[in-house]
Enzyme design. Structure first.
Site, short mmCIF file in Angstrom:
data_model
loop_
_atom_site.label_atom_id
_atom_site.label_comp_id
_atom_site.label_asym_id
_atom_site.label_seq_id
_atom_site.Cartn_x
_atom_site.Cartn_y
_atom_site.Cartn_z
N HIS A 5 0.84 -1.21 0.00
CA HIS A 5 0.00 0.00 0.00
C HIS A 5 0.87 1.24 0.00
O HIS A 5 2.05 1.20 0.33
CB HIS A 5 -0.88 0.00 1.25
CG HIS A 5 -0.08 0.09 2.51
ND1 HIS A 5 0.41 -1.03 3.16
CD2 HIS A 5 0.37 1.16 3.21
CE1 HIS A 5 1.12 -0.65 4.21
NE2 HIS A 5 1.11 0.69 4.27
N THR A 26 0.73 4.64 1.95
CA THR A 26 0.07 5.35 3.05
C THR A 26 -0.18 6.80 2.65
O THR A 26 0.70 7.46 2.12
CB THR A 26 0.97 5.34 4.31
OG1 THR A 26 1.29 3.98 4.64
CG2 THR A 26 0.30 6.01 5.50
N HIS A 84 5.16 6.60 -1.37
CA HIS A 84 5.94 5.39 -1.64
C HIS A 84 5.16 4.15 -1.23
O HIS A 84 4.16 4.23 -0.50
CB HIS A 84 7.24 5.44 -0.84
CG HIS A 84 6.98 5.32 0.64
ND1 HIS A 84 6.58 6.39 1.41
CD2 HIS A 84 6.99 4.24 1.47
CE1 HIS A 84 6.39 5.99 2.65
NE2 HIS A 84 6.62 4.69 2.72
N THR A 138 6.21 0.64 0.70
CA THR A 138 7.26 -0.14 1.36
C THR A 138 7.23 -1.56 0.82
O THR A 138 6.19 -2.22 0.88
CB THR A 138 7.05 -0.15 2.89
OG1 THR A 138 7.16 1.19 3.38
CG2 THR A 138 8.08 -1.02 3.59
P1 A2P Z 1 5.07 3.10 5.34
O1 A2P Z 1 3.93 3.95 4.88
O2 A2P Z 1 6.39 3.70 5.06
O3 A2P Z 1 5.00 1.70 4.80
P2 A2P Z 1 3.13 0.14 11.45
O4 A2P Z 1 2.94 -1.28 10.98
O5 A2P Z 1 4.53 0.46 11.80
O6 A2P Z 1 2.16 0.54 12.49
O7 A2P Z 1 2.81 1.05 10.18
C1 A2P Z 1 1.65 0.89 9.43
C2 A2P Z 1 1.80 1.73 8.17
O8 A2P Z 1 1.82 3.12 8.49
C3 A2P Z 1 3.07 1.48 7.39
O9 A2P Z 1 2.72 1.49 6.04
C4 A2P Z 1 3.99 2.60 7.80
O10 A2P Z 1 5.01 3.02 6.96
C5 A2P Z 1 3.03 3.70 8.10
N1 A2P Z 1 3.56 4.51 9.21
C6 A2P Z 1 3.89 4.07 10.44
N2 A2P Z 1 4.24 5.10 11.24
C7 A2P Z 1 4.13 6.23 10.51
C8 A2P Z 1 4.35 7.61 10.75
N3 A2P Z 1 4.74 8.06 11.95
N4 A2P Z 1 4.14 8.46 9.73
C9 A2P Z 1 3.75 8.04 8.54
N5 A2P Z 1 3.52 6.76 8.24
C10 A2P Z 1 3.71 5.85 9.20
#
Ligand code: A2P
Length: 223
Positions: free
Chosen positions: A69, A71, A154, A156
């Site tokens: 996904h 975000t 992006h 991940t």
């Molecule tokens: P990303 O968007 O880079 O993949 P987690 O599993 O750590 O709770 O994160 C769930 C999703 O939210 C992941 O896709 C993660 O990164 C994104 N994410 C986690 N923490 C943050 C943050 N502080 N700011 C923005 N995106 C975040």
């Protein structure tokens, strides 16, 4: 009391459709498989990992988990700043559950993460991208303050052991900041997928010759 008033999701984002996830994962695997066999990668291996290894199997090095996904807004169930405001935006409500076409324009690898750069359309930027997405990254990547909106977008694709997924966006912003400063990166190789450039400190960027078009659904994850 409506559900949306009692609980906000972990995050909102565009979720790639299952068939597209497989396609993107395959492209990413192919890239990693090729990258770690390149002489240039081996030459820069000490920049990539501090461990005194002669070789790295990138497919093992990065762990992938969860649905692919992009975000838009990390809400942390309402604890994140601006979460409620984002969830309340009319565009977010209107577009919830609808289909989008994301354009994946590059793949990047660092010692911490592997990801795909998403080049958002003007429409996607205006309707669903939070205005402060790049500013929120400034404590980690100061140069993010001067990058255009959408720079952080992006997907991940994998993280090294102990690295959190939000690092992927920071890694991308770092590379884009270098580009903005006029650093082209050291052109390493023309690959089938596109041109590969090295930005130092173990940072690699593959600009895709043909952007990958990925169908995605705008939705949220409660986790
Ligand atoms: P990303 O968007 O880079 O993949 P987690 O599993 O750590 O709770 O994160 C769930 C999703 O939210 C992941 O896709 C993660 O990164 C994104 N994410 C986690 N923490 C943050 C943050 N502080 N700011 C923005 N995106 C975040």
């Amino acid at each position: 009391v409506p559900f949306e008033e009692t609980s906000l999701p972990l995050f909102f984002g565009w979720f790639l459709l299952p068939g597209v996830q497989d396609k993107v994962r395959c492209t990413s695997m192919d890239f990693l498989k090729t990258l770690d066999t390149l002489e240039a990668f081996k030459k820069h291996l000490p920049d990539f990992t501090v461990e005194a290894e002669k070789e790295v199997d990138l497919e093992q090095y990065f762990q992938a988990n969860g649905a692919l996904h992009c975000t838009t807004k990390f809400c942390d169930y309402g604890k994140a700043e601006g979460a409620k405001e984002y969830a309340d935006k009319p565009a977010v409500k209107e577009l919830y559950g609808s289909a989008f076409e994301l354009s994946l324009s590059a793949l990047f690898v660092t010692p911490r993460t592997v990801g795909a750069r998403v080049s958002l359309s003007e429409d996607q930027l205006i309707t669903l991208w939070p205005a402060d997405a790049e500013k929120e990254a400034v404590p980690v990547v100061p140069a993010a303050a001067t990058l255009p909106a959408g720079s952080r977008a992006h997907i991940t694709l994998g993280c090294a052991e102990g690295v959190e997924p939000q690092q992927t966006g920071f890694d991308l912003l770092e590379i884009l900041a270098l580009q903005q400063e006029g650093q082209e990166g050291e052109l390493v190789e023309e690959m089938e997928l596109g041109s590969l450039a090295y930005y130092g400190k173990g940072r690699w960027l593959l600009s895709l010759r043909e952007p990958v078009s990925a169908q995605a659904c705008f939705s949220s994850l409660y986790g």
